[in-house]
Design a protein around this motif. Sequence first.
Motif, mmCIF file in Angstrom:
data_model
loop_
_atom_site.group_PDB
_atom_site.id
_atom_site.type_symbol
_atom_site.label_atom_id
_atom_site.label_comp_id
_atom_site.label_asym_id
_atom_site.label_seq_id
_atom_site.Cartn_x
_atom_site.Cartn_y
_atom_site.Cartn_z
ATOM 1 N N PHE A 110 0.829 -1.204 0.000
ATOM 2 C CA PHE A 110 0.000 0.000 0.000
ATOM 3 C C PHE A 110 0.865 1.256 0.000
ATOM 4 N N VAL A 169 -2.298 14.260 0.619
ATOM 5 C CA VAL A 169 -1.447 13.076 0.550
ATOM 6 C C VAL A 169 -0.328 13.270 -0.465
ATOM 7 N N HIS A 170 -0.690 13.789 -1.639
ATOM 8 C CA HIS A 170 0.285 13.772 -2.735
ATOM 9 C C HIS A 170 1.057 15.070 -2.892
ATOM 10 N N ARG A 176 -13.015 15.261 -7.297
ATOM 11 C CA ARG A 176 -12.044 14.653 -6.386
ATOM 12 C C ARG A 176 -11.000 13.855 -7.170
ATOM 13 N N VAL A 214 -4.701 7.649 0.750
ATOM 14 C CA VAL A 214 -4.744 8.125 2.137
ATOM 15 C C VAL A 214 -4.350 6.975 3.061
ATOM 16 N N SER A 215 -3.576 7.277 4.096
ATOM 17 C CA SER A 215 -3.070 6.204 4.957
ATOM 18 C C SER A 215 -4.177 5.636 5.837
ATOM 19 N N ASN A 216 -3.966 4.392 6.270
ATOM 20 C CA ASN A 216 -4.970 3.695 7.084
ATOM 21 C C ASN A 216 -5.371 4.495 8.308
ATOM 22 N N ILE A 274 -5.334 7.681 8.857
ATOM 23 C CA ILE A 274 -6.191 8.838 8.573
ATOM 24 C C ILE A 274 -7.572 8.382 8.120
ATOM 25 N N ARG A 299 -10.600 9.900 10.019
ATOM 26 C CA ARG A 299 -11.407 10.930 9.391
ATOM 27 C C ARG A 299 -12.687 10.367 8.793
ATOM 28 N N HIS A 300 -12.612 9.140 8.274
ATOM 29 C CA HIS A 300 -13.772 8.639 7.542
ATOM 30 C C HIS A 300 -14.621 7.669 8.342
ATOM 31 N N ALA A 342 -11.063 6.943 -0.663
ATOM 32 C CA ALA A 342 -9.919 7.480 0.079
ATOM 33 C C ALA A 342 -8.707 6.574 -0.114
ATOM 34 N N ARG A 361 1.635 4.319 -3.173
ATOM 35 C CA ARG A 361 1.172 5.693 -2.996
ATOM 36 C C ARG A 361 1.654 6.660 -4.086
ATOM 37 N N MET A 413 -17.904 15.300 5.731
ATOM 38 C CA MET A 413 -16.856 16.224 5.300
ATOM 39 C C MET A 413 -17.447 17.196 4.299
ATOM 40 N N SER A 454 -18.029 11.114 1.759
ATOM 41 C CA SER A 454 -18.206 11.036 3.205
ATOM 42 C C SER A 454 -19.190 12.102 3.659
ATOM 43 N N GLU A 490 -8.559 16.229 -0.008
ATOM 44 C CA GLU A 490 -7.935 15.152 0.750
ATOM 45 C C GLU A 490 -6.747 14.539 0.002
#
Lengths: 545, 393
Positions: A357, A394-395, A441, B294-296, B298, B302-303, B289, A361, A382, A379, A390
């Motif tokens: 994982f 991350v990126h 998104r 997105v990391s686990n 977060i 968040r979700h 996500a 990334r 949010m 979600s 979001e």
Amino acid sequence: MDASYQELLEVKDLSVSFRQGQRETVAVDRVSFEIKKGETVALVGESGSGKSVTALSVLKLLPYPSAHHPSGTIRFKGRELLGLPEDEIRHVRGNDITIIFQEPMTSLNPLHTIEKQIGEILLLHQGLAGEAARKRTIELLTQVGIPEPQTRLASYPHQLSGGQRQRVMIAMALANEPDLLIADEPTTALDVTVQAQILSLLKELQTRLGMAMLFITHDLGIVRRLADTVCVMKEGKIVETGPVERVFTAPEHPYTRALLAAEPKPDPAPINANAPVVVETKDLKVWFPVKRGVLRRVIGHIKAVDGVSVAVRQGETLGIVGESGSGKTTLGLAILRLVSSEGPIVFLGSSIAGLTFKKMRPFRHHMQIVFQDPYGSLSPRMSVSDIIEEGLWVHHPSLTRDQREERVTRALRDVGLDPETRFRYPHEFSGGQRQRIAVARAIVLEPTFVVLDEPTSALDMLIQAQIVELLRALQKRRNLTYMFISHDLRVVAALASRLVVMRHGKVVEEGAAAELFARPQSDYTRALLAAAFNMETAPSGVAAQ
Amino acid sequence: MDDRTVIEVPETTAQTPMGLAVLPERHRFAVSPLNRRRWLNFKANRRGYVAFWAFLVLFVVSLFANFIANDKPFFVRYDGQSFFPVLVTYPETAFGGDFETAADFRDPYLQKLIAEKGGFMLWPPIRYSYNTHNLDLPTPAPSKPTWMLTEAECKAVVERKGLSGCRDLEYNWLGTDDQGRDVVARLIYGFRISVLFGLALTIISSIIGVAAGAVQGYFGGWTDLLFQRFIEIWNSIPSLYLLLIISSVMVPGFFVLLGILLLFSWVSLVGLVRAEFLRGRNFEYVQAARALGVSNRIIMFRHLLPNAMVATMTFLPFILSSSVMTLTALDFLGFGLPPGSPSLGEMLSQGKANIQAPWLGICGFMTVAVMLSLLIFIGEAVRDAFDPRKTFG
């Protein structure tokens, strides 16, 4: 019955209003229509237009007292239904008027056998029990075309396919030979081939039993095939009523015209054989192990994707079509490495199969996905701005707040939304707008490759066409590569340059879209095409129920 | 890439002439409509809403117990100097006494010393703390509420102190317990310690429980399987007996007791949160996500956590009331807080031991009953507030 009434069902000036706290929302606004004996009336409109609410109020199935009727009458066989007390309306429900719902998964009780569920209705309204009820149940199941009804009696809903479940629902609705059947989008949750079968079944049963039908749908294709009279609803009002032929050939209201013109126009991205390959899989397998026993030994596999090789070139759209359960969504998820799979996946020249994982990334912002359900994919807690940015966190963690905001704003504008709305929450948006947010998104990261997993299936016709146009425009402007997964061939035809037809996890047929539509090679593809474009049933045995 | 930015930047400025920085703040901190709806739903449950405020007032008031019931004045003016005995401990010598020990402001000798220097004292409304023994009891402890005394009963004390009658005595509004300590003072302090203990236990065990449930539900598979079996074994340890054994070895204080109860109370939320996470991890927005990289951690925070919090919040008031119950029960049995602590359970057990002094049992019972009822009513209102199907009106 006596003939003191002229119409079977007469709805006059019906309004439905919902009260929530201090707020009153008028869902249906002075609607009038009538249904004659043996006639089929279709209520057409997009979601939120009040068509289901109208139908449910005939049977008083709304959440009273928060729902109420400021005006109107509903006369069934000359008898007023609106003022009827609860125990009298119960005799009408399931006896004179029955209803079938959209979702066959949830309309049947998962804990009871088919026999028990149909038997319950027979017992309640006709007092049938034991052997007599059993005989009648088998008769009903035969009538709705369930093979081997004797053995099916002891089945539970989960042992039946979606189409069979809907057939059972219809059998239950027909148990008391109703005079009026209300069908609330009965085929929306089904595959195209199954949809065609259910529709012809309904049509056939209607002529045989002489019942009237109130058919609610957003799909004009169905209306044209099934209905005698059509009522077009918009924002709680009926804007146009008339015989199907007249409405389809000479629509009067601008909204009806817009609906009829909503078919997405085919204009797929061109095939460029020299463009670089973005994604390629070789013999990709996603097998879910089936375990049994105390030691959880693996006794077999569910082969969701079973040896699929596809290649997508820069700038083109690869359409993946097939019925539900054919493994098309799993294929998409496997390519994005969201489910584990076997077999090489090459993305932009580097092998991504087997990466963890974390190692994945850096690739993520080149590959994005848009999901089917615009209600589930955002979600609810949010704001739109948080949802879109979001991925940027991350990126591109080095971006300043202003830079992030600028990119969010630009993405929103690209998908045709007002950037000022970015601090609202998803529930304040309509389905189409939500799907635009989901697209925003995905594109805010400026990806190369986007998997579109049935992005239009949950949307109304009018909105579908808009989203297709949006996707096409984005593809042209940003030279995006799409993998478009859908069971709806009409939408696929509008976008896909090349097509892969899948069934049971395997590729049945593939080739250039135009070629494949014109000259399908396999029976399965032919069945899909027939069902999608003409709503015809395939020769038996080709498409599963 | 480059030509795209060149094309779109002027578009950005052209379409929003007002500039972008104006809007955000107002919206960003506004209550989300979802929470607004919940608050309205909460308010719509009148009983729970009233109970919430009543409990809040009682709790805040009891937090200031030291200023309401204390055997030390807030403020002493003595010899031109100011003293704050509630906050600082002064030796008797500071007021011209003989000993280095802490000053006892209830001592008539000290009071006389202060008065002689022209000083004065500001007292809290109740001049007893939870551990103050009333040395001028008219009857043997437990002594009746002062307003119930007959003149004959208080004659001895009245004469000794040179007062005119019972009414001039220092009042014990609800009487005293079997060691001559004021019941009102002990109730106020007891309420405070019960609620604080309950809150601490609830909050810490919720944090642990939510975290454990989240990890299990989110990762599933072997993590989940092993953890579940562990919890099953853990749950089958009889916590009460363990507690009895520990308290026979050492006298448990507030924190030891908290720690021991915590060992077993954190499991109560695990199942609930685990189920929410199991359900939630396949939601499309969680998938989305994940697709964004997105990391686990977060994603969980968040979700998924907000979903699980609804169920957690609904349970919190009930966990709080059961925590309070646990402490009261242990105190009642004598295995709770160390002797001398103001505790409602201890008062109940005194009430049981002294049937001839019904004010002890009645006061203890009423306080516990009111406190638990308030918490249950609040819990019901919270449950309504988080019910998505609830429509009010």
